[in-house]
Scaffold this active site. Structure first.
Site, mmCIF file in Angstrom:
data_model
loop_
_atom_site.group_PDB
_atom_site.id
_atom_site.type_symbol
_atom_site.label_atom_id
_atom_site.label_comp_id
_atom_site.label_asym_id
_atom_site.label_seq_id
_atom_site.Cartn_x
_atom_site.Cartn_y
_atom_site.Cartn_z
ATOM 1 N N TYR A 1 0.840 -1.201 0.000
ATOM 2 C CA TYR A 1 0.000 0.000 0.000
ATOM 3 C C TYR A 1 0.871 1.246 0.000
ATOM 4 O O TYR A 1 0.581 2.221 -0.694
ATOM 5 C CB TYR A 1 -0.918 0.011 1.235
ATOM 6 C CG TYR A 1 -1.918 1.145 1.162
ATOM 7 C CD1 TYR A 1 -3.144 0.970 0.530
ATOM 8 C CD2 TYR A 1 -1.613 2.411 1.673
ATOM 9 C CE1 TYR A 1 -4.046 2.003 0.408
ATOM 10 C CE2 TYR A 1 -2.507 3.454 1.560
ATOM 11 C CZ TYR A 1 -3.725 3.246 0.931
ATOM 12 O OH TYR A 1 -4.612 4.281 0.806
ATOM 13 N N PHE B 1 -7.885 22.037 -24.288
ATOM 14 C CA PHE B 1 -8.200 20.611 -24.383
ATOM 15 C C PHE B 1 -9.395 20.365 -23.463
ATOM 16 O O PHE B 1 -9.503 20.974 -22.392
ATOM 17 C CB PHE B 1 -7.022 19.696 -24.033
ATOM 18 C CG PHE B 1 -7.393 18.265 -24.276
ATOM 19 C CD1 PHE B 1 -7.560 17.812 -25.574
ATOM 20 C CD2 PHE B 1 -7.687 17.410 -23.239
ATOM 21 C CE1 PHE B 1 -7.998 16.516 -25.827
ATOM 22 C CE2 PHE B 1 -8.128 16.114 -23.480
ATOM 23 C CZ PHE B 1 -8.272 15.659 -24.779
ATOM 24 N N THR B 2 -10.266 19.450 -23.884
ATOM 25 C CA THR B 2 -11.558 19.274 -23.203
ATOM 26 C C THR B 2 -11.437 19.087 -21.683
ATOM 27 O O THR B 2 -11.998 19.870 -20.909
ATOM 28 C CB THR B 2 -12.304 18.069 -23.807
ATOM 29 O OG1 THR B 2 -11.413 16.950 -23.809
ATOM 30 C CG2 THR B 2 -12.754 18.346 -25.230
ATOM 31 N N ASP C 1 1.437 20.514 -20.392
ATOM 32 C CA ASP C 1 0.724 19.256 -20.617
ATOM 33 C C ASP C 1 1.671 18.404 -21.450
ATOM 34 O O ASP C 1 1.826 18.615 -22.656
ATOM 35 C CB ASP C 1 -0.597 19.513 -21.356
ATOM 36 C CG ASP C 1 -1.391 18.222 -21.552
ATOM 37 O OD1 ASP C 1 -0.772 17.139 -21.560
ATOM 38 O OD2 ASP C 1 -2.625 18.296 -21.722
ATOM 39 N N LYS D 1 -0.524 7.898 -23.266
ATOM 40 C CA LYS D 1 -0.084 8.246 -24.631
ATOM 41 C C LYS D 1 1.416 7.959 -24.776
ATOM 42 O O LYS D 1 1.815 6.813 -24.807
ATOM 43 C CB LYS D 1 -0.408 9.716 -24.928
ATOM 44 C CG LYS D 1 -1.887 9.962 -25.255
ATOM 45 C CD LYS D 1 -2.753 9.995 -24.044
ATOM 46 C CE LYS D 1 -4.073 10.681 -24.269
ATOM 47 N NZ LYS D 1 -4.898 10.682 -23.043
ATOM 48 N N ARG E 1 -13.932 15.850 -33.288
ATOM 49 C CA ARG E 1 -13.227 16.910 -32.563
ATOM 50 C C ARG E 1 -13.705 18.241 -33.133
ATOM 51 O O ARG E 1 -12.977 18.951 -33.802
ATOM 52 C CB ARG E 1 -11.709 16.782 -32.723
ATOM 53 C CG ARG E 1 -11.111 15.485 -32.193
ATOM 54 C CD ARG E 1 -10.865 15.454 -30.697
ATOM 55 N NE ARG E 1 -12.060 15.320 -29.896
ATOM 56 C CZ ARG E 1 -12.041 15.250 -28.565
ATOM 57 N NH1 ARG E 1 -10.920 15.301 -27.896
ATOM 58 N NH2 ARG E 1 -13.148 15.142 -27.899
ATOM 59 N N PHE F 1 -19.465 15.110 -25.478
ATOM 60 C CA PHE F 1 -19.097 14.266 -26.621
ATOM 61 C C PHE F 1 -18.997 12.791 -26.270
ATOM 62 O O PHE F 1 -19.188 11.930 -27.106
ATOM 63 C CB PHE F 1 -17.764 14.741 -27.229
ATOM 64 C CG PHE F 1 -16.679 14.874 -26.197
ATOM 65 C CD1 PHE F 1 -16.501 16.074 -25.534
ATOM 66 C CD2 PHE F 1 -15.863 13.806 -25.875
ATOM 67 C CE1 PHE F 1 -15.517 16.199 -24.562
ATOM 68 C CE2 PHE F 1 -14.883 13.915 -24.901
ATOM 69 C CZ PHE F 1 -14.721 15.124 -24.240
HETATM 70 C C1 P70 Z 1 -7.488 11.494 -26.363
HETATM 71 C C2 P70 Z 1 -7.325 11.336 -24.853
HETATM 72 C C3 P70 Z 1 -6.441 12.832 -23.189
HETATM 73 C C4 P70 Z 1 -5.673 14.006 -22.814
HETATM 74 C C5 P70 Z 1 -4.981 14.757 -23.789
HETATM 75 C C6 P70 Z 1 -4.278 15.907 -23.401
HETATM 76 C C7 P70 Z 1 -3.544 16.731 -24.411
HETATM 77 C C8 P70 Z 1 -4.906 15.564 -21.169
HETATM 78 C C9 P70 Z 1 -5.630 14.431 -21.487
HETATM 79 C C10 P70 Z 1 -6.366 13.710 -20.393
HETATM 80 C C11 P70 Z 1 -8.574 10.864 -24.149
HETATM 81 C C12 P70 Z 1 -9.717 11.785 -24.337
HETATM 82 C C13 P70 Z 1 -9.981 12.768 -23.396
HETATM 83 C C14 P70 Z 1 -11.015 13.645 -23.604
HETATM 84 C C15 P70 Z 1 -11.756 13.562 -24.765
HETATM 85 C C16 P70 Z 1 -11.541 12.556 -25.669
HETATM 86 C C17 P70 Z 1 -10.513 11.673 -25.457
HETATM 87 N N1 P70 Z 1 -6.775 12.566 -24.364
HETATM 88 N N2 P70 Z 1 -4.261 16.272 -22.116
HETATM 89 O O1 P70 Z 1 -8.084 10.584 -26.948
HETATM 90 O O2 P70 Z 1 -5.736 12.516 -20.099
HETATM 91 O O3 P70 Z 1 -7.401 10.741 -20.757
HETATM 92 O O4 P70 Z 1 -5.445 10.210 -19.292
HETATM 93 O O5 P70 Z 1 -7.331 11.556 -18.426
HETATM 94 O O6 P70 Z 1 -4.995 14.406 -25.071
HETATM 95 O O7 P70 Z 1 -6.981 12.467 -26.937
HETATM 96 P P1 P70 Z 1 -6.526 11.186 -19.630
#
Ligand code: P70
Length: 471
Positions: free
Chosen positions: A85, A137-138, A228, A271, A395, A462
């Site tokens: 742990y 980013f979303t 990021d 990634k 997107r 989305f």
């Molecule tokens: C994608 C994934 C994640 C992502 C990223 C960047 C530049 C942070 C994160 C978050 C998954 C995804 C996320 C939201 C919408 C669609 C798809 N991107 N910064 O497919 O990381 O997913 O590990 O929490 O691209 O691009 P995590």
């Protein structure tokens, strides 16, 4: 009958062929469902590719997130999981790898990238502050907003133009940043949110010169720069390829230099880091570290595992080492470019230059007759699945969500469909099949109609929204 001699891909391009720097040791069968089955599957999924079952997908280009193949060494590392742990040996391996390759001092493990986004946002944003960044980013923007901040896009204008071939479309526009500082005051800026590469712009890189200049400007106002780092190894490849003075610098050295101009980073290990799950936050500032390390125990897990198993952290540490190998990253980015170059040569509208992790189709140019409120990118992703079982991701306007103030859709300039390539998973033949699928959908573009949204969740719509075809 043609009397043309078949040519290898290298011969067609007038160069020697290259091949992936790995061989396949284990395979996972995939099957192509019938057209009727695909039509039924997309209807049941509300025309949202996030809601398809993976079993119904032939070539899965939804995302490069958590979908990469691990190496034999990573799998061997999984057997060395120390599942204590507290104080797992694997955490210290991860900490060492991040210090060695990224150069940051203090590490907080998280279950994936958004866990780290949550921690950094809560730790450093005061309600009412602004966070300038190189395109939203979303999940990143949502965590910044949930912490009471307002994201401000300060990316160069070229990033919003799919046709611009600027080599570093991810760059921050220093005038836009300066203008924001002048308008709101430096103390109202929580930090600069810099992403390398920029996902929503098409996987576009930031130059070393730009990060240096951003650093210099921010230093003069005592503003922090957080990175990021999700696809930063791919960004390093573009610097090596395009920026003067870096052609013979190893990826590892470029990555470390770039990070040295920033104060810390959040990371989706799913990634670049070549694992199926995991993430981390790394900072140099002890006070920020202290807050984040305290908060991680509320939301993720103890500060030496943050939601990951010991074995996950071991695979992550090994993945970081593999990620910076020059042959790996060159083959990864060049595979994406292979698909993009094919499509571009056939006149398919797409974002140029081809980015690091994906080919982004320009759905606005693809379907000029479908207005943005009828979701052209969502439509294109659905059509691609119906035609060939290839799964892509919207997107565009669906991803952009609604403006929290006005409640209207945010209409982004980029209305894109992302064909995202997992690392070390697909071969050139899969790229060929995908390219032909896009062409088939392109040929039917004029008879294609848009969609209407029939279900809309409140957050990150989305992922779970549902649609119906317009009559
Ligand atoms: C994608 C994934 C994640 C992502 C990223 C960047 C530049 C942070 C994160 C978050 C998954 C995804 C996320 C939201 C919408 C669609 C798809 N991107 N910064 O497919 O990381 O997913 O590990 O929490 O691209 O691009 P995590």
């Amino acid at each position: 009958m043609t009397d043309k001699k078949p040519q290898t891909m290298g011969q067609q391009y007038g160069r020697r062929s290259w091949a992936e720097p790995w061989k396949i040791k284990m395979v996972e069968p995939i099957i192509l469902k019938t057209l009727e089955e695909r039509q039924q599957a997309i209807e049941e999924a509300g025309y949202n590719t996030f809601l398809l079952r993976s079993e119904d997908v032939y070539i899965d280009l939804l995302t490069d997130s958590g979908t990469s193949a691990m190496s034999d060494r990573q799998w061997a590392g999984m057997m060395l999981g120390d599942e204590a742990y507290a104080g797992s040996r694997n955490f210290y391996h991860l900490e060492e790898a991040i210090r060695e390759y990224y150069g940051y001092q203090h590490i907080v493990p998280t279950h994936q990238g958004r866990g780290a986004e949550h921690l950094i946002s809560q730790a450093v944003i005061k309600p009412g502050q602004f966070i300038p960044g190189n395109m939203y980013f979303t999940t990143t923007r949502l965590h910044q907003e949930l912490a009471g901040g307002t994201f401000v896009d300060v990316i160069i204008d070229e990033a919003h133009d799919p046709a611009s071939t600027h080599p570093f479309k991810g760059n921050i526009d220093l005038d836009k940043l300066q203008e924001l500082i002048d308008r709101v005051g430096a103390e109202q800026i929580a930090y600069v949110s810099l992403a390398g590469t920029v996902n929503m712009a098409g996987g576009q890189p930031v130059s070393m010169a730009n990060v240096k200049a951003v650093r210099a400007l921010c230093e003069s106002y005592n503003i922090r720069v957080y990175l990021d780092a999700t696809r930063m190894a791919e960004n390093a490849f573009f610097i090596q390829e395009r920026e003067e003075g870096y052609a013979s610098t190893p990826i590892a050295a470029i990555l470390k230099e770039f990070c040295s101009y920033t104060d810390g980073a959040w990371m989706s290990g799913k990634k670049d880091n070549l694992v199926n799950i995991g993430g981390w936050l790394a900072v140099n500032d002890e006070a920020v570290f202290d807050k984040a390390r305290n908060m991680v125990v509320i939301y993720e897990g103890l500060h030496t595992y943050g939601g990951m198993a010991g074995r996950d952290m071991e695979a992550l540490a090994i993945g970081i080492h593999e990620m910076v190998q020059d042959d790996h990253i060159a083959s990864r980015v060049n595979q994406v470019r292979y698909l993009g170059d094919l499509l571009e040569s056939w006149g398919i509208p797409l974002v140029k230059p081809i980015g690091g992790h994906a080919v982004f189709l320009d759905a606005r140019a693809f379907y000029p007759h479908i207005p943005q409120n009828q979701f052209p990118a969502q439509t294109l992703a659905a059509q691609l699945y119906i035609d060939s079982g290839v799964r892509a991701m919207e997107r565009g306007v669906v991803s952009a969500g609604r403006d929290p103030e006005t409640g209207d859709h945010r209409y982004p300039k980029l209305e894109l469909v992302r064909l995202t390539i997992p690392r070390r998973v697909y071969t050139q033949a899969h790229m060929d099949v995908t390219a032909e699928a896009v062409m088939a959908v392109f040929e039917k573009r004029e008879e294609t109609r848009g969609l209407k949204m029939v279900y809309e969740p409140e957050y990150l719509r989305f992922f779970q929204a549902r649609f119906e075809p317009l009559k």
